[in-house]
Design an enzyme around this catalytic site. Structure first.
Site, PDB file in Angstrom:
ATOM      1  N   HIS A 196      10.209  -8.131  -2.482  1.00 37.97           N
ATOM      2  CA  HIS A 196       9.243  -7.565  -3.423  1.00 37.97           C
ATOM      3  C   HIS A 196       9.773  -6.233  -3.935  1.00 37.97           C
ATOM      4  CE1 HIS A 196       8.196  -4.846  -0.197  1.00 37.97           C
ATOM      5  NE2 HIS A 196       7.945  -5.873   0.585  1.00 37.97           N
TER       6      HIS A 196
HETATM    7  P1  TYD Z   1       4.795  -6.617   3.775  1.00 36.51           P
HETATM    8  O1  TYD Z   1       5.076  -5.244   3.220  1.00 36.51           O
HETATM    9  O2  TYD Z   1       4.475  -7.702   2.815  1.00 36.51           O
HETATM   10  O3  TYD Z   1       5.985  -7.084   4.702  1.00 36.51           O
HETATM   11  P2  TYD Z   1       7.519  -7.217   4.351  1.00 36.51           P
HETATM   12  O4  TYD Z   1       8.216  -6.221   5.224  1.00 36.51           O
HETATM   13  O5  TYD Z   1       7.937  -8.603   4.663  1.00 36.51           O
HETATM   14  O6  TYD Z   1       7.662  -6.881   2.916  1.00 36.51           O
HETATM   15  O7  TYD Z   1       3.619  -6.478   4.840  1.00 36.51           O
HETATM   16  C1  TYD Z   1       3.192  -7.587   5.604  1.00 36.51           C
HETATM   17  C2  TYD Z   1       1.705  -7.433   5.848  1.00 36.51           C
HETATM   18  O8  TYD Z   1       1.476  -6.282   6.657  1.00 36.51           O
HETATM   19  C3  TYD Z   1       0.939  -7.206   4.569  1.00 36.51           C
HETATM   20  O9  TYD Z   1       0.317  -8.400   4.154  1.00 36.51           O
HETATM   21  C4  TYD Z   1      -0.111  -6.183   4.920  1.00 36.51           C
HETATM   22  C5  TYD Z   1       0.358  -5.546   6.189  1.00 36.51           C
HETATM   23  N1  TYD Z   1       0.728  -4.122   6.038  1.00 36.51           N
HETATM   24  C6  TYD Z   1      -0.231  -3.157   6.236  1.00 36.51           C
HETATM   25  O10 TYD Z   1      -1.404  -3.437   6.504  1.00 36.51           O
HETATM   26  N2  TYD Z   1       0.131  -1.842   6.139  1.00 36.51           N
HETATM   27  C7  TYD Z   1       1.385  -1.453   5.848  1.00 36.51           C
HETATM   28  O11 TYD Z   1       1.684  -0.234   5.773  1.00 36.51           O
HETATM   29  C8  TYD Z   1       2.368  -2.472   5.611  1.00 36.51           C
HETATM   30  C9  TYD Z   1       3.779  -2.101   5.254  1.00 36.51           C
HETATM   31  C10 TYD Z   1       2.005  -3.788   5.710  1.00 36.51           C
END
Ligand code: TYD
Length: 138
Positions: free
Chosen positions: A53
């Site tokens: 993303h």
């Molecule tokens: P995401 O940023 O989509 O993970 P990736 O590292 O794979 O990009 O985050 C995964 C899930 O974690 C997202 O749906 C919501 C939660 N999340 C939070 O609640 N707070 C945060 O600060 C982060 C980074 C993620």
């Protein structure tokens, strides 16, 4: 500190000591923003990939506190891979850069600091939407 608003590795202070080394970073001193939030990625199973993303607004700084992994960035038409494998440097990623993290070693610990609260509306999770967004803002 000279930081232009492009993705780049930032080396952190490393205080060497026979008792063990120490590194640190502070708001707007070693990294080019004030920290609002921190999170970490751990216990990554072999072959898994995170990210996939871009963010509209938020900036991040990523450090491999333990182990190693790759951060792959799409900047315009360029794909650039940064291998993080030491805890005394990290990768600054400005807003608007598509990224994913992969090639995690066993026990890798990715520590990430951001200048914003968590906001799902700041994510661009669709690569086609990202490409439209990048083209529109260039
Ligand atoms: P995401 O940023 O989509 O993970 P990736 O590292 O794979 O990009 O985050 C995964 C899930 O974690 C997202 O749906 C919501 C939660 N999340 C939070 O609640 N707070 C945060 O600060 C982060 C980074 C993620």
């Amino acid at each position: 500190m000279e930081v232009t608003d492009r993705a780049q590795l930032i080396y952190l202070p490393k205080i060497e000591d026979p008792r063990g080394n120490l590194s640190f970073f502070e708001n707007s001193v070693q990294i080019p923003f004030d920290i609002k939030r921190m999170y970490w990625i751990h216990d990554v199973p072999g072959g898994a990939s995170r990210g996939g993303h871009a963010f509209k607004e938020q900036k991040e700084f990523i450090v491999a506190l333990s182990g190693s992994f790759d951060v792959v960035l799409n900047i315009g038409n360029n794909v650039e891979t940064f291998s993080l494998n030491r805890s005394y440097y990290g990768l600054y990623i400005p807003a608007g850069v598509w990224r994913h993290l992969g090639n995690f070693s066993t026990n890798a610990l990715a520590f990430i600091v951001s200048d914003t609260d968590y906001s799902e509306t700041d994510y661009i999770r669709d690569i086609e939407e990202y490409e439209r967004h990048v083209i529109k803002s260039n």
